[in-house]
Enzyme design. Structure first.
Site, PDB file in Angstrom:
ATOM      1  CE  LYS A 263       4.103  11.976  -6.210  1.00 21.89           C
ATOM      2  NZ  LYS A 263       4.978  12.979  -5.567  1.00 21.89           N
TER       3      LYS A 263
HETATM    4  C1  LIG Z   1       6.736   7.584  -3.835  1.00 23.35           C
HETATM    5  C2  LIG Z   1       5.819   8.452  -3.032  1.00 23.35           C
HETATM    6  N1  LIG Z   1       5.081   7.900  -2.061  1.00 23.35           N
HETATM    7  C3  LIG Z   1       4.233   8.632  -1.337  1.00 23.35           C
HETATM    8  C4  LIG Z   1       4.082   9.981  -1.546  1.00 23.35           C
HETATM    9  C5  LIG Z   1       3.187  10.763  -0.643  1.00 23.35           C
HETATM   10  O1  LIG Z   1       2.190  11.429  -1.311  1.00 23.35           O
HETATM   11  P1  LIG Z   1       1.600  12.813  -0.766  1.00 23.35           P
HETATM   12  O2  LIG Z   1       2.644  13.854  -0.918  1.00 23.35           O
HETATM   13  O3  LIG Z   1       0.410  13.042  -1.648  1.00 23.35           O
HETATM   14  O4  LIG Z   1       1.203  12.590   0.655  1.00 23.35           O
HETATM   15  C6  LIG Z   1       4.814  10.591  -2.570  1.00 23.35           C
HETATM   16  C7  LIG Z   1       4.640  12.019  -2.924  1.00 23.35           C
HETATM   17  O5  LIG Z   1       5.093  12.950  -2.514  1.00 23.35           O
HETATM   18  C8  LIG Z   1       5.725   9.808  -3.312  1.00 23.35           C
HETATM   19  O6  LIG Z   1       6.476  10.346  -4.280  1.00 23.35           O
END
Ligand SMILES: Cc1ncc(COP(=O)(O)O)c(C=O)c1O
Length: 383
Positions: free
Chosen positions: A192
């Site tokens: 990210k």
């Molecule tokens: C659009 C989106 N929503 C939610 C997430 C979930 O985040 P995490 O991987 O930190 O749980 C991600 C990331 O992977 C994402 O790209």
């Protein structure tokens, strides 16, 4: 990247990459040596800094972006019998978070090839008496049509949860993504714009929602171990049945350094995306969504192109991989995964046609000119 990672990577141009330097290493080592590793002062400092960055009264750090979404949906009251409208062109975490509240995801279409965000007209069509909330993704960090979504939400009494995983630093008419709905959710996964391995943040201006999220985050307990260690509390009550979704101090230390780099990183990403756009948009049937617009600031989390209709994406990806260029697909639509196939179907013609054509190109702030040129040359030679 570090030397070890560079040795291991088979990619001349990886899809994403992180910088590892002494400032980050020192921040983590200092925290390690402090002897306090679980949620404590660094997390609190990271929350204050992130709240200020967003211009939000409350920012609550959590273990990851999925936990952020789960807590936000619970806080706005989603549960069994409820429906949540969500784009199918999204990471599956959004749908998983919805079903884990007991609610049902209702998949919705996107605007079109120029804008891969929720289509407000289709959102309106998807709303039923059971709808509780809209879960709006700012795809690639480009803010979605929040004015239209807000009008729909207000007219039906719905909450808006923003999936701002791609969008820390994005804004619409001067207002930061994450503060445009009722609750904003961020992810700090390694790929990210603000990377820290795992981590997330929930942002809101609503005191009652913030308090609920704070409780849900740590078992429903009224105090933290850190509060008791400091002598600020000696016992606790449990006032709701919560989770352990806390962030730890070591990651918060990384987050504080990365937050200081975020604006410059977003700017550098934007320059690279514009280079891609100048070289590829309109060439050989390729198009590039999210043309820059007045009043819209994107974080340029992803560099996405649409391949010409009928072009086999797998062949393009293979040809690029042979040149050492890593690519990806954001996203296979959620409603087509095995775990969601049985979900009642709405027709999603735009999502289904565009999802076959999207291709994500390498993008990270410190990409060299030579790497960008190699990607452009590789794409033009492969389509
Ligand atoms: C659009 C989106 N929503 C939610 C997430 C979930 O985040 P995490 O991987 O930190 O749980 C991600 C990331 O992977 C994402 O790209």
């Amino acid at each position: 990247m570090s030397e070890d990672a560079a040795v291991e990577s088979r990619w001349r141009v990886p899809l994403s990459d992180i910088t590892v330097d002494n400032e980050l290493a020192d921040a983590v080592l200092e925290t390690l040596r402090s002897g306090w590793w679980s949620m404590g002062p660094r997390v609190a400092e990271f929350e204050r800094a992130f709240a200020e960055f967003c211009g939000a009264p409350h920012a609550l750090a959590v273990a990851n972006g999925t936990a952020a979404l789960h807590l936000a949906l619970l806080a706005v009251g989603c549960g069994p019998e409820d429906e949540v409208v969500v784009p199918s062109l999204n990471f599956v975490a959004a749908a998983n978070a919805i079903v884990h509240t007991g609610a049902e995801p209702v998949f919705c279409d996107i605007v079109g090839p120029d804008e891969l965000n929720l289509d407000p007209e289709d959102v309106e069509a998807a709303v039923t008496p059971r709808t509780k909330a809209l879960l709006a993704l700012h795809y690639a960090g480009f803010p979605c049509a929040m004015d239209d979504l807000r009008a729909i939400a207000d007219s039906h009494g719905l909450a808006i949860v923003e999936d701002a995983a791609h969008a820390p630093g994005a804004s619409l008419e001067g207002h930061m993504c994450g503060t445009l709905g009722d609750v904003g959710c961020f992810s700090f996964f390694s790929n990210k714009n603000l990377p820290m391995g795992e981590g997330g943040m929930v942002v809101t201006d609503d005191d009652a929602l913030a308090e609920k999220i704070r409780l849900f985050r740590s078992h429903g307990m009224t105090t933290l171990t850190w509060d008791r260690h400091r002598g600020h509390a000696s016992s606790y009550d449990v006032v709701l049945r919560g989770f352990n979704y806390r962030l730890d101090e070591l990651r918060a230390a990384l987050g504080l350094v990365e937050l200081g780099r975020l604006r410059e990183g977003n700017r550098a990403r934007g320059e690279i995306v514009e280079r891609y756009r100048r070289a590829l948009d309109g060439e050989a049937g390729i198009s590039m969504p999210f043309v820059p617009r007045e009043g819209v600031v994107s974080t340029h989390h992803l560099a996405v192109i649409l391949l010409p209709e009928g072009k086999a994406r797998h062949d393009v990806q293979t040809a690029l991989a042979e040149r050492g260029i890593q690519t990806s697909v954001h996203y296979p639509p959620i409603h087509m995964f095995s775990a969601y196939k049985e979900q009642p179907r709405r027709s999603l013609p735009v999502t289904e046609s565009i999802a076959e054509r999207v291709l994500t190109l390498p993008l990270f702030p410190h990409m060299s000119d030579a790497q960008v040129a190699a990607v452009i040359e590789g794409v033009l030679a492969s389509v």
